[in-house]
Scaffold this active site. Structure first.
Site, PDB file in Angstrom:
ATOM      1  N   HIS A 158       0.836  -1.219   0.000  1.00 18.20           N
ATOM      2  CA  HIS A 158       0.000   0.000   0.000  1.00 18.20           C
ATOM      3  C   HIS A 158       0.868   1.266   0.000  1.00 18.20           C
ATOM      4  CE1 HIS A 158      -3.385  -2.657   1.019  1.00 18.20           C
ATOM      5  NE2 HIS A 158      -2.572  -3.187   1.916  1.00 18.20           N
ATOM      6  N   SER A 279      15.788  21.019 -16.372  1.00 16.05           N
ATOM      7  CA  SER A 279      14.632  21.876 -16.561  1.00 16.05           C
ATOM      8  C   SER A 279      15.031  23.108 -17.363  1.00 16.05           C
ATOM      9  CB  SER A 279      14.072  22.306 -15.202  1.00 16.05           C
ATOM     10  OG  SER A 279      13.179  23.387 -15.340  1.00 16.05           O
ATOM     11  N   LYS A 285      17.243  21.148 -11.272  1.00 13.90           N
ATOM     12  CA  LYS A 285      16.492  19.920 -11.529  1.00 13.90           C
ATOM     13  C   LYS A 285      17.296  18.878 -12.306  1.00 13.90           C
ATOM     14  CE  LYS A 285      12.644  19.117 -11.222  1.00 13.90           C
ATOM     15  NZ  LYS A 285      11.585  19.579 -12.144  1.00 13.90           N
ATOM     16  N   GLU A 292       9.807   8.037 -17.030  1.00 16.18           N
ATOM     17  CA  GLU A 292       8.550   8.739 -17.267  1.00 16.18           C
ATOM     18  C   GLU A 292       8.021   8.454 -18.671  1.00 16.18           C
ATOM     19  OE1 GLU A 292       9.076  12.544 -14.222  1.00 16.18           O
ATOM     20  OE2 GLU A 292       9.357  12.837 -16.379  1.00 16.18           O
TER      21      GLU A 292
END
Length: 460
Positions: A158, A279, A285, A292
């Site tokens: 979970h 970024s 970043k 992704e």
């Protein structure tokens, strides 16, 4: 303004240009050209073998088809919309090269069994290529696992801390997912490797063909026993896209974990520059673009599977033009899966580094050893459910006091139950918690070492 005909003189006028473009598949089925040439060579040999055409004509056909192959590879054969599809484009060019003999190639064959043959030859090759890629992926997983047998990692259910694991054990879970993918594709290969050539348009042919001969020439292990089924079956393509979807499910799950692990909140891994991007506005970043994209492309493959299922569900026997739509789904499914397996293999092998210091500290900062306290009491004769309830109360009071289980004194332990002794501290140490789970399939370090040897044997 009309397109020339590619079929018989049954038609008095040619197609409207827009309809010709709408009808044409040459823009994507050119992908099949090498397989169409190979299938046509086998068909020509069979026509000669059975005496349907002269052997000299067979020789001309083979030479012409191989010439087209050379032209295509050299970028000199680029048929347009007027060719309608790759099959007609090849036949037209063949006739230009060898004359009337080229017009005999299509004897005892329909485009229906021709395209069915081509797509099976194509998919047969691509299945083998993907299986080879899966083996590389598994090898990288094994190499990583060997490095991290005794590296702990929090286990989750979970998405809540559950029990600590060997990182190698965690990685081997993905190894076995990939093993099932590899095996599944092998099973699908067997059903793909069945020849429809000779089924004709739907009813077979009046010519004395030898289907076994052409099937053997093309390396098919079996022949469709029913001509209607031979030209209309796309089960193998649906099965492939189902297997491809499962591969993507597995890659997407690993991608999701990789994305979480790379976040500041987890910090279980560092992304190397070779497999990350930055970024355009935030200079600090480092983004996990590879996982992704894999996660995103998973839906694309699912869509192809759904499209083909919907395509097939209402088709009457035998061939229908709807089946032209199967190719883009199959082609893109193949390309997407291959690109994603390759990307994730590179990411695991070259693009990430596990932060062992962070992983070690992570398994020491929670209550994931609570089950082991219950097991400890159960081993000393306390009924497990009673032990379970006792430990639940301990966790509750420890949380209120801002303590972890390792912080409790022996006196506090014995106040909970007199069965606790000094060895409780060793029993709940994360390394011992992991090491103790040596049941078959468990995360115990010795068990994981055996599992690695078993996994290695699967790759032989």
């Amino acid at each position: 303004m009309s397109q020339p005909k590619t079929w018989s003189d049954r038609f008095e006028s040619a197609l409207h240009p827009a309809i010709a473009r709408f009808n044409a598949s040459i823009g994507f089925d050119i992908e099949l050209i090498e397989y169409d040439l190979t299938g046509s060579i086998a068909h020509a040999k069979m026509l000669g073998h059975t005496g349907i055409i002269e052997l000299q004509e067979v020789k001309q056909l083979i030479e012409g088809l191989e010439q087209i192959r050379r032209e295509f590879r050299a970028g000199q054969f680029n048929p347009g919309v007027d060719a309608e599809d790759v099959h007609f484009a090849v036949e037209r060019r063949l006739t230009e090269l060898v004359g009337d003999a080229g017009k005999k190639l299509h004897t005892a064959r329909s485009r229906n069994d021709q395209v069915g043959t081509d797509i099976r030859l194509y998919l047969r090759d691509k299945i083998e290529e993907i299986r080879g890629q899966l083996r590389q992926f598994q090898t990288v997983l094994l190499d990583l696992a060997h490095e991290h047998i005794e590296t702990p990692i929090p286990g989750y259910t979970h998405l809540q801390r559950a029990q600590p694991l060997s990182l190698a054990h965690h990685l081997l879970a993905y190894f076995h997912m990939a093993q099932r993918d590899w095996e599944r594709l092998g099973e699908i290969y067997a059903r793909t490797n069945c020849s429809p050539l000779g089924s004709g348009a739907l009813a077979g042919t009046t010519f004395p063909i030898d289907r076994a001969y052409s099937a053997e020439e093309l390396g098919f292990s079996s022949i469709y026993a029913n001509s209607l089924d031979g030209v209309s079956d796309r089960d193998f393509a649906i099965e492939f896209l189902c297997a491809a979807s499962l591969i993507m499910v597995h890659l997407s799950r690993l991608s999701e974990e990789t994305i979480l692990w790379a976040s500041k909140e987890f910090s279980f891994i560092s992304l190397k520059d070779s497999c990350a991007t930055g970024s355009s506005i935030m200079p600090q970043k480092k983004n996990p673009d590879v996982p992704e994209l894999v996660r995103g492309k998973t839906g694309r493959v699912f869509g192809h599977l759904q499209a083909l299922l919907v395509l097939m569900k209402g088709l009457p026997l035998a061939y229908n033009k709807d089946l032209q739509e199967d190719k883009e789904a199959i082609f893109d499914g193949v390309k997407t899966v291959r690109a994603c397996v390759e990307a994730m293999t590179i990411l695991l092998g070259e693009g990430i580094e596990f932060r062992c210091d962070r992983l070690n500290s992570a398994v020491n900062e929670d209550f994931s050893n609570a089950t082991d306290v219950a097991d400890y009491l159960a081993a000393k004769g306390v009924p497990f459910r009673e032990a379970y309830n006792l430990v639940g109360k301990v966790v509750k009071t420890s949380l209120a006091a801002g303590k972890l289980l390792k912080d409790l004194t022996l006196e506090e332990w014995q106040q909970i139950h007199p069965a606790f002794e000094e060895d409780i501290y060793r029993a709940i140490a994360p390394q011992q918690v992991i090491a103790a789970r040596n049941s078959y399939g468990g995360t115990g370090f010795d068990r994981v070492r055996q599992a690695l040897e078993e996994a290695k044997a699967l790759l032989q």
